[in-house]
Design a protein around this motif. Structure first.
Motif, mmCIF file in Angstrom:
data_model
loop_
_atom_site.group_PDB
_atom_site.id
_atom_site.type_symbol
_atom_site.label_atom_id
_atom_site.label_comp_id
_atom_site.label_asym_id
_atom_site.label_seq_id
_atom_site.Cartn_x
_atom_site.Cartn_y
_atom_site.Cartn_z
ATOM 1 N N TYR A 1 24.446 46.575 19.975
ATOM 2 C CA TYR A 1 25.034 45.679 20.995
ATOM 3 C C TYR A 1 26.040 45.010 20.346
ATOM 4 N N ILE A 2 25.843 44.411 19.124
ATOM 5 C CA ILE A 2 26.638 43.469 18.149
ATOM 6 C C ILE A 2 27.986 44.565 17.964
ATOM 7 N N ARG A 3 27.585 45.639 17.483
ATOM 8 C CA ARG A 3 28.890 46.553 17.288
ATOM 9 C C ARG A 3 29.941 46.790 18.225
ATOM 10 N N LYS A 4 29.146 46.661 19.507
ATOM 11 C CA LYS A 4 30.082 47.165 20.777
ATOM 12 C C LYS A 4 30.619 45.852 21.079
ATOM 13 N N VAL A 5 30.222 44.559 20.800
ATOM 14 C CA VAL A 5 30.865 43.295 20.850
ATOM 15 C C VAL A 5 31.980 43.183 20.221
ATOM 16 N N ARG A 6 31.608 43.501 19.043
ATOM 17 C CA ARG A 6 32.801 43.432 17.947
ATOM 18 C C ARG A 6 33.913 44.532 18.253
ATOM 19 N N ASP A 7 33.640 45.577 18.919
ATOM 20 C CA ASP A 7 34.845 46.658 18.987
ATOM 21 C C ASP A 7 35.298 46.431 20.263
ATOM 22 N N LYS A 8 34.686 45.281 21.212
ATOM 23 C CA LYS A 8 35.446 44.878 22.414
ATOM 24 C C LYS A 8 35.117 45.568 23.481
ATOM 25 N N PRO B 1 29.513 35.879 25.770
ATOM 26 C CA PRO B 1 30.507 34.898 25.824
ATOM 27 C C PRO B 1 30.356 33.966 24.501
ATOM 28 N N VAL B 2 29.251 34.065 23.887
ATOM 29 C CA VAL B 2 29.214 33.386 22.484
ATOM 30 C C VAL B 2 29.505 34.414 21.322
ATOM 31 N N LEU B 3 29.224 35.459 21.178
ATOM 32 C CA LEU B 3 29.488 36.207 19.895
ATOM 33 C C LEU B 3 30.913 36.525 19.958
ATOM 34 N N SER B 4 31.628 37.021 21.191
ATOM 35 C CA SER B 4 32.952 37.270 21.267
ATOM 36 C C SER B 4 33.770 35.980 21.071
ATOM 37 N N PHE B 5 33.504 35.021 21.316
ATOM 38 C CA PHE B 5 34.391 33.664 20.725
ATOM 39 C C PHE B 5 34.052 33.374 19.419
ATOM 40 N N GLN B 6 32.856 33.486 18.753
ATOM 41 C CA GLN B 6 32.653 33.379 17.494
ATOM 42 C C GLN B 6 33.643 34.360 16.494
ATOM 43 N N LEU B 7 33.442 35.580 16.991
ATOM 44 C CA LEU B 7 34.305 36.577 16.271
ATOM 45 C C LEU B 7 35.874 36.174 16.085
ATOM 46 N N SER B 8 36.030 35.622 17.523
ATOM 47 C CA SER B 8 37.672 35.456 17.549
ATOM 48 C C SER B 8 38.168 34.229 17.017
ATOM 49 N N ASN B 9 36.967 33.288 16.402
ATOM 50 C CA ASN B 9 37.352 32.271 15.392
ATOM 51 C C ASN B 9 36.929 32.675 13.931
ATOM 52 N N ASN C 1 24.128 37.691 26.237
ATOM 53 C CA ASN C 1 24.251 38.758 27.351
ATOM 54 C C ASN C 1 23.395 40.086 26.860
ATOM 55 N N TYR C 2 22.927 39.922 25.751
ATOM 56 C CA TYR C 2 22.054 40.936 25.219
ATOM 57 C C TYR C 2 21.166 41.594 26.111
ATOM 58 N N HIS C 3 20.337 40.506 27.041
ATOM 59 C CA HIS C 3 19.252 40.976 27.738
ATOM 60 C C HIS C 3 19.558 41.982 28.874
ATOM 61 N N THR C 4 20.858 42.126 29.269
ATOM 62 C CA THR C 4 21.454 43.075 30.229
ATOM 63 C C THR C 4 21.629 44.241 29.645
ATOM 64 N N TYR C 5 21.442 44.456 28.237
ATOM 65 C CA TYR C 5 21.521 45.666 27.534
ATOM 66 C C TYR C 5 20.605 46.148 26.803
ATOM 67 N N SER C 6 19.454 45.108 26.507
ATOM 68 C CA SER C 6 18.267 45.513 25.550
ATOM 69 C C SER C 6 17.384 46.912 26.014
ATOM 70 N N ASP C 7 17.542 47.440 27.220
ATOM 71 C CA ASP C 7 16.889 48.458 27.407
ATOM 72 C C ASP C 7 17.495 49.844 26.948
ATOM 73 N N GLU C 8 18.688 49.668 26.838
ATOM 74 C CA GLU C 8 19.521 50.790 26.336
ATOM 75 C C GLU C 8 20.129 50.655 24.900
ATOM 76 N N LEU C 9 20.410 49.358 24.281
ATOM 77 C CA LEU C 9 20.877 49.390 22.972
ATOM 78 C C LEU C 9 19.974 48.236 22.364
ATOM 79 N N SER C 10 20.002 48.799 20.686
ATOM 80 C CA SER C 10 19.386 47.817 19.897
ATOM 81 C C SER C 10 20.478 46.591 19.567
#
Length: 228
Positions: free
Chosen positions: A153-160, A165-173, A140-149
């Protein structure tokens, strides 16, 4: 409904291609070759895992074992797979490296991805490997790449704050992000060629004794005693 987790076989190849195209419609031209699946199932059969639902192939996970110190944390997918030859696989390696996971979209509500990850963890413990390491996509990074490094992006996914779909799943595991890997998989346009290096540690890992070093120490001790 009957669900079975087992080792992948070369005879599963045609179904594997169908499922992979469904799982990765934007990357359907990059399906695994039959030669690659034959090599993986030959050199490390227990590391190639699939799930069968009512007789139909529904999900696949592919892995190799590597001497991780040979690569370190700064590598590409091509590096870790030996340019897709899998000559980097070592029966005496210390890390289970995940090189692929995909699930048929029609079966995603069955949480087959978690089953595959649990099977990998069990294998890691069974083989007494130090950890599981993988380069995780961030599709999903391509939809945010213009505004986020990628880092932000990873930090915001980690902070929910953002769902991936991939990174959120891996963090939950219980996989921990280690670093961003640039140019990891050039054909992964959705991730802007980025990946997240992720690691799950085997708490039951027992370091194997270095028998050669022990022999040298014992020999040195004997020689010292003789001189005395």
């Amino acid at each position: 409904m009957q669900i079975e987790t087992r080792s992948l076989k070369l005879e599963d190849y045609d179904e594997l291609v169908e499922v992979m195209k469904l799982a990765y419609p934007k990357m359907s031209e990059y399906v695994w070759s039959k030669k690659s699946i034959a090599k993986l199932t030959e050199i490390f059969p227990q590391g190639q895992i699939c799930i069968i639902v009512d007789g139909k192939l529904a999900a696949v996970a592919l892995s190799i074992v590597v001497n991780y110190e040979d690569f370190g944390d700064d590598h590409t997918y091509s590096d870790i797979t030996g340019n897709y030859t899998f000559n980097t696989h070592s029966a005496t390696g210390n890390v289970l490296y995940g090189i692929e996971v995909f699930v048929d979209p029609q079966f995603r509500e069955l949480r087959l991805g978690r089953r595959l990850y649990d099977a990998r963890k069990e294998l890691c413990e069974l083989l007494n490997l130090k950890s599981i390491v993988l380069g995780g996509r961030i599709p999903n990074y391509h939809t945010y790449s213009d505004e986020l490094s990628a880092r932000d992006y990873i930090r915001k996914v980690r902070d929910k704050e953002i769902y991936d779909p991939v990174l959120s799943f891996q963090l939950s595991n219980n996989f921990l992000p280690i670093k961003v890997l640039k140019k990891y998989l050039p054909e992964d346009e959705s991730s802007k060629e980025n990946a997240v290096l992720l690691q799950w540690n085997n708490i039951y890992y027992s370091k194997k004794p270095n028998t050669m070093q022990d022999s040298i120490i014992r020999l040195g001790l004997v020689q010292w005693q003789m001189r005395q």
